[in-house]
Design a protein around this motif. Sequence first.
Motif, PDB file in Angstrom:
ATOM      1  N   LYS A  74      38.642  27.072  44.067  1.00 29.55           N
ATOM      2  CA  LYS A  74      39.589  27.757  44.954  1.00 29.55           C
ATOM      3  C   LYS A  74      39.470  29.279  44.903  1.00 29.55           C
ATOM      4  CE  LYS A  74      42.705  23.911  45.140  1.00 29.55           C
ATOM      5  NZ  LYS A  74      43.954  23.313  44.724  1.00 29.55           N
ATOM      6  N   ALA A  75      38.567  29.770  44.061  1.00 32.29           N
ATOM      7  CA  ALA A  75      38.444  31.224  43.873  1.00 32.29           C
ATOM      8  C   ALA A  75      38.105  31.925  45.186  1.00 32.29           C
ATOM      9  CB  ALA A  75      37.395  31.529  42.806  1.00 32.29           C
ATOM     10  N   LYS A  76      37.232  31.285  45.977  1.00 31.33           N
ATOM     11  CA  LYS A  76      36.806  31.926  47.220  1.00 31.33           C
ATOM     12  C   LYS A  76      38.003  32.207  48.127  1.00 31.33           C
ATOM     13  CE  LYS A  76      33.699  31.354  51.106  1.00 31.33           C
ATOM     14  NZ  LYS A  76      33.039  30.370  51.963  1.00 31.33           N
ATOM     15  N   SER A  77      38.861  31.205  48.277  1.00 34.68           N
ATOM     16  CA  SER A  77      40.015  31.368  49.150  1.00 34.68           C
ATOM     17  C   SER A  77      41.012  32.384  48.581  1.00 34.68           C
ATOM     18  CB  SER A  77      40.669  30.010  49.360  1.00 34.68           C
ATOM     19  OG  SER A  77      41.754  30.133  50.221  1.00 34.68           O
ATOM     20  N   VAL A  78      41.144  32.411  47.267  1.00 32.15           N
ATOM     21  CA  VAL A  78      42.007  33.427  46.645  1.00 32.15           C
ATOM     22  C   VAL A  78      41.473  34.818  47.005  1.00 32.15           C
ATOM     23  CG1 VAL A  78      42.774  34.416  44.444  1.00 32.15           C
ATOM     24  CG2 VAL A  78      42.830  31.931  44.783  1.00 32.15           C
ATOM     25  N   ALA A  79      40.153  34.984  46.900  1.00 34.51           N
ATOM     26  CA  ALA A  79      39.548  36.302  47.174  1.00 34.51           C
ATOM     27  C   ALA A  79      39.749  36.733  48.620  1.00 34.51           C
ATOM     28  CB  ALA A  79      38.058  36.266  46.848  1.00 34.51           C
ATOM     29  N   GLN A  80      39.854  35.761  49.512  1.00 31.74           N
ATOM     30  CA  GLN A  80      39.950  36.105  50.931  1.00 31.74           C
ATOM     31  C   GLN A  80      41.386  36.303  51.417  1.00 31.74           C
ATOM     32  OE1 GLN A  80      37.734  32.740  52.333  1.00 31.74           O
ATOM     33  NE2 GLN A  80      35.781  33.850  52.318  1.00 31.74           N
ATOM     34  N   ASN A  81      42.350  35.935  50.580  1.00 32.24           N
ATOM     35  CA  ASN A  81      43.735  35.951  51.065  1.00 32.24           C
ATOM     36  C   ASN A  81      44.725  36.771  50.254  1.00 32.24           C
ATOM     37  OD1 ASN A  81      43.959  33.947  53.463  1.00 32.24           O
ATOM     38  ND2 ASN A  81      42.614  32.922  51.992  1.00 32.24           N
ATOM     39  N   PHE A  82      44.309  37.291  49.105  1.00 33.22           N
ATOM     40  CA  PHE A  82      45.246  38.006  48.232  1.00 33.22           C
ATOM     41  C   PHE A  82      44.751  39.422  47.941  1.00 33.22           C
ATOM     42  CE2 PHE A  82      46.238  33.604  47.698  1.00 33.22           C
ATOM     43  CZ  PHE A  82      47.596  33.564  47.448  1.00 33.22           C
ATOM     44  N   SER A  83      45.708  40.338  47.782  1.00 31.16           N
ATOM     45  CA  SER A  83      45.369  41.719  47.419  1.00 31.16           C
ATOM     46  C   SER A  83      45.252  41.891  45.908  1.00 31.16           C
ATOM     47  CB  SER A  83      46.450  42.674  47.910  1.00 31.16           C
ATOM     48  OG  SER A  83      46.594  42.576  49.302  1.00 31.16           O
ATOM     49  N   TRP A  84      45.990  41.056  45.172  1.00 27.98           N
ATOM     50  CA  TRP A  84      46.000  41.149  43.710  1.00 27.98           C
ATOM     51  C   TRP A  84      45.811  39.769  43.087  1.00 27.98           C
ATOM     52  CZ3 TRP A  84      47.829  45.138  40.155  1.00 27.98           C
ATOM     53  CH2 TRP A  84      48.146  46.364  40.770  1.00 27.98           C
ATOM     54  N   VAL A  85      45.165  39.751  41.929  1.00 21.25           N
ATOM     55  CA  VAL A  85      45.134  38.577  41.063  1.00 21.25           C
ATOM     56  C   VAL A  85      45.597  39.020  39.680  1.00 21.25           C
ATOM     57  CG1 VAL A  85      43.621  36.931  39.879  1.00 21.25           C
ATOM     58  CG2 VAL A  85      43.305  37.366  42.323  1.00 21.25           C
ATOM     59  N   HIS A  86      46.656  38.372  39.175  1.00 17.71           N
ATOM     60  CA  HIS A  86      47.211  38.763  37.868  1.00 17.71           C
ATOM     61  C   HIS A  86      46.726  37.878  36.729  1.00 17.71           C
ATOM     62  CE1 HIS A  86      50.826  41.275  39.282  1.00 17.71           C
ATOM     63  NE2 HIS A  86      50.139  41.001  40.355  1.00 17.71           N
TER      64      HIS A  86
END
Length: 217
Positions: A74-86
């Motif tokens: 799911k990392a790809k979709s996280v990278a395309q939809n979020f400004s931050w990852v905590h």
Amino acid sequence: MTIADRVNILNKNIGDVTILAASKSQSNESIEEAYAAGITNFGENYLQEALNKIAHLKHLPICWHFIGAIQSKKAKSVAQNFSWVHSLDREKIALKLNDARDDINNPINICIQINFDEESAKSGVNPKEAEPLASYILQLQNLKLRGLMMIPKAIDNEDYQYESFLRLTKLRDSLNQRLNITMDTLSMGMSHDYLAAIRAGSTIIRIGTGIFGQRVR
Ligand SMILES: *Cc1c(COP(=O)(O)O)cnc(C)c1O
């Protein structure tokens, strides 16, 4: 009490610390209510739930943060939809996020999640692993290393909470010095312990029930 009442009370207590509304399991309507009360940063834990909300609320200039465990696929979709990852805690995920971010001029803001208590059920790296992971992230162009995040044990004692958070502040300061960088973010403090977190230097508190009331599920 309404969401707006709770946001107003929080704002009186926290100075210039950023409030991140932890909106897992909350409806689009509740998120809109929090937005109307002045919250612009929202954090989500579950990707599919988050994608539905992001699509539904795209008329609002919300800054979306991913704060849950990241599965590799799911990392790809996280990278395309979020400004931050905590919640970054693995090189493999860092690389996937970096490769999937399509906008070179707009890197993902990253916090490394630290797990001081060696609770195997929790995400996060051991503090000793933070330096090599930070060095790795620094080489990736589409990631911007902003700081550290932690979720301490839930203990109902403010002095204990403070000491617990202080470990993250010290780790951030020492990494800044050793790597000659300027991480400016400490993502720490939730509804039951945010005052102690702020006392220890938090810059972003992640508040769920303190804004939305008890979660229904
Ligand atoms: C749910 C959640 C929060 C907020 O917790 P509350 O106790 O409801 O304030 C903060 N951080 C993370 C990572 C969460 O999953």
